[in-house]
Design a protein around this motif. Structure first.
Motif, short mmCIF file in Angstrom:
data_model
loop_
_atom_site.label_atom_id
_atom_site.label_comp_id
_atom_site.label_asym_id
_atom_site.label_seq_id
_atom_site.Cartn_x
_atom_site.Cartn_y
_atom_site.Cartn_z
N PHE A 7 0.85 -1.19 0.00
CA PHE A 7 0.00 0.00 0.00
C PHE A 7 0.88 1.24 0.00
CE2 PHE A 7 -2.22 -3.42 2.03
CZ PHE A 7 -3.51 -3.34 1.54
N ASN A 52 -8.70 -9.55 3.83
CA ASN A 52 -9.18 -8.72 2.73
C ASN A 52 -8.36 -7.43 2.71
OD1 ASN A 52 -10.67 -6.84 1.17
ND2 ASN A 52 -12.57 -7.88 1.65
N PRO A 53 -7.82 -7.03 1.55
CA PRO A 53 -7.04 -5.79 1.49
C PRO A 53 -7.81 -4.57 2.02
CG PRO A 53 -6.75 -7.03 -0.53
CD PRO A 53 -7.81 -7.74 0.27
N ALA A 54 -9.12 -4.59 1.91
CA ALA A 54 -9.93 -3.48 2.41
C ALA A 54 -9.79 -3.33 3.92
CB ALA A 54 -11.40 -3.66 2.02
N GLN A 55 -9.58 -4.44 4.63
CA GLN A 55 -9.40 -4.40 6.09
C GLN A 55 -8.11 -3.63 6.43
OE1 GLN A 55 -9.78 -8.86 6.37
NE2 GLN A 55 -10.52 -8.28 8.40
N ARG A 57 -6.51 -1.44 4.46
CA ARG A 57 -6.72 -0.04 4.06
C ARG A 57 -7.49 0.71 5.15
NH1 ARG A 57 -6.65 1.90 -0.73
NH2 ARG A 57 -7.82 3.56 -1.58
N GLU A 58 -8.54 0.09 5.66
CA GLU A 58 -9.37 0.71 6.70
C GLU A 58 -8.57 0.95 7.98
OE1 GLU A 58 -13.15 -0.75 9.29
OE2 GLU A 58 -13.34 -0.99 7.11
N GLU A 61 -6.29 3.92 7.43
CA GLU A 61 -7.06 5.17 7.42
C GLU A 61 -7.59 5.51 8.80
OE1 GLU A 61 -9.76 4.49 4.15
OE2 GLU A 61 -8.23 5.14 2.70
N GLU A 62 -8.01 4.51 9.58
CA GLU A 62 -8.48 4.77 10.94
C GLU A 62 -7.35 5.26 11.84
OE1 GLU A 62 -10.62 1.41 12.48
OE2 GLU A 62 -12.29 1.72 11.11
N ASP A 66 -3.54 8.35 4.87
CA ASP A 66 -4.26 8.16 3.61
C ASP A 66 -3.59 7.07 2.77
OD1 ASP A 66 -6.11 10.28 4.05
OD2 ASP A 66 -4.56 11.71 3.50
#
Length: 68
Positions: A7, A52-55, A57-58, A61-62, A66
């Motif tokens: 990322f 999951n890559p979204a986890q 990323r989240e 960000e949390e 960015d």
């Protein structure tokens, strides 16, 4: 099955930022290791293949950074 993800992260400015991102990512169940580079503005993550890559990323960000 291990999987590596990468990322690009903006907003990290110091060693504390690196530690904060590393901790946030490594707390995710299934993440085996995170290598955070301030110079490259990258996070390389080794997972067990169940994340999951979204986890990730989240989590970044949390933590206040960015993902670009």
């Amino acid at each position: 099955m291990e999987k590596e993800l990468e990322f690009n992260v903006e907003g990290m400015t110091c060693g504390n930022c690196v530690a904060h991102v590393k901790k946030a990512v490594e707390e995710i169940n299934g993440v085996e290791a995170a290598l955070v580079s301030l110079e490259e503005k990258k996070v390389k993550v080794r997972t067990n293949g169940q994340v999951n890559p979204a986890q990730i990323r989240e989590a970044i960000e949390e933590a206040g950074y960015d993902v670009v």
